[in-house]
Design an enzyme around this catalytic site. Structure first.
Site, PDB file in Angstrom:
ATOM      1  N   HIS A  60      29.105  35.565 -30.449  1.00 18.00           N
ATOM      2  CA  HIS A  60      27.867  36.321 -30.599  1.00 18.00           C
ATOM      3  C   HIS A  60      27.786  36.839 -32.037  1.00 18.00           C
ATOM      4  O   HIS A  60      28.799  37.254 -32.610  1.00 18.00           O
ATOM      5  CB  HIS A  60      27.811  37.478 -29.612  1.00 18.00           C
ATOM      6  CG  HIS A  60      26.473  38.132 -29.538  1.00 18.00           C
ATOM      7  ND1 HIS A  60      25.294  37.411 -29.454  1.00 18.00           N
ATOM      8  CD2 HIS A  60      26.107  39.438 -29.530  1.00 18.00           C
ATOM      9  CE1 HIS A  60      24.274  38.232 -29.405  1.00 18.00           C
ATOM     10  NE2 HIS A  60      24.732  39.478 -29.455  1.00 18.00           N
ATOM     11  N   HIS A  72      20.566  41.933 -33.719  1.00 13.59           N
ATOM     12  CA  HIS A  72      21.039  40.680 -33.114  1.00 13.59           C
ATOM     13  C   HIS A  72      20.009  40.171 -32.121  1.00 13.59           C
ATOM     14  O   HIS A  72      19.186  40.931 -31.593  1.00 13.59           O
ATOM     15  CB  HIS A  72      22.404  40.882 -32.433  1.00 13.59           C
ATOM     16  CG  HIS A  72      22.414  41.914 -31.346  1.00 13.59           C
ATOM     17  ND1 HIS A  72      22.863  41.666 -30.063  1.00 13.59           N
ATOM     18  CD2 HIS A  72      22.027  43.218 -31.339  1.00 13.59           C
ATOM     19  CE1 HIS A  72      22.768  42.763 -29.339  1.00 13.59           C
ATOM     20  NE2 HIS A  72      22.271  43.722 -30.089  1.00 13.59           N
ATOM     21  N   CYS A 161      21.337  33.378 -31.341  1.00 16.55           N
ATOM     22  CA  CYS A 161      21.767  34.442 -32.248  1.00 16.55           C
ATOM     23  C   CYS A 161      22.382  33.902 -33.542  1.00 16.55           C
ATOM     24  O   CYS A 161      22.304  34.554 -34.583  1.00 16.55           O
ATOM     25  CB  CYS A 161      22.764  35.363 -31.536  1.00 16.55           C
ATOM     26  SG  CYS A 161      24.259  34.538 -30.939  1.00 16.55           S
TER      27      CYS A 161
END
Length: 230
Positions: A60, A72, A161
């Site tokens: 992530h 994000h 992301c």
């Protein structure tokens, strides 16, 4: 001897949840709550830094904005129904996230470092070595991230992301982990023996176990991921 089918189904579900950054609920065999997020020394982060949090299957990503804030991209169905930032800013539940993946909607949101990392280890600017002279100034990266905050389209393979942070810091939206995933899928498709073996195993499972979750889930998720790639 214990039946391995529930264990296989449970493992498959856990990995699918991790694939879309969902945190699986705690096991029913343990009544203990999940551990609290670890403390992060934000003094070592600079505005515009690219933060990575390695997970079991994927990574992530986020852009540090300063003052313990990280921008994000997360799948989220809620922005499709409301523009109320107070509601959207609430913690994204698994239901919101899964519906966001299915409907291809997301939001670029700002959370604390603790909420962003959720107790995981953080790598800082680890991708800079791959882009060399393409690294933008830290302030430019942060400004790009701030400008994009809000609702956006989502694709597990084409707009996730990692695409968001590489655009902000390097000026080009790319995702190395999804490129690797696509190459792996291509290799499996090219290998006729693997395809034949998968078909035989699937037929044998259905004949022996019937239409159980462990036999029907692959039939559901394979076309699902092909649709998500479109």
């Amino acid at each position: 001897m214990k039946n391995p089918v529930p264990q296989v189904a449970s493992l498959l579900l856990e990995k699918l949840l991790l694939l879309v950054h969902v945190r699986p609920p705690p096991s029913s065999s343990s009544g203990e709550p999940p551990p609290p997020p670890a403390y992060y020394d934000t003094g070592c982060f600079k505005r515009g830094d690219l933060l990575e949090v390695p997970r079991t299957l994927f990574i992530h990503f986020g852009i540090y904005l300063g003052e313990n804030r990280v921008a994000h991209l997360m799948p989220d169905i809620l922005p499709a129904f409301t523009g109320d930032r107070r509601q959207i800013q609430q913690v994204v539940t698994n239901k919101r996230l899964i519906l966001g993946v299915i409907t291809k909607t997301a939001s670029i949101r700002v959370d604390t470092v603790e909420d962003f990392a959720y107790g995981g280890s953080i790598l800082v600017n680890h991708m800079d070595r791959l882009f060399q002279d393409q690294v933008l100034s830290s302030e430019e990266a942060a400004r790009r991230a701030e400008k994009l905050v809000g609702a956006t389209a989502y694709s597990l393979l084409w707009n996730n992301c990692e695409h968001f942070v590489t655009y902000c810091r390097y000026g080009s939206p790319v995702s190395f982990q999804t490129d690797k995933f696509c190459e792996t899928v291509k290799m499996i498709i090219r290998d006729q023996r693997s395809v034949l073996a998968s078909v035989l195993v699937g037929l044998a499972s259905i004949l022996c176990l019937g239409l159980a979750p462990s036999t029907t889930l692959p039939t559901i998720f394979i076309p699902f991921f092909l649709w998500m790639a479109g």
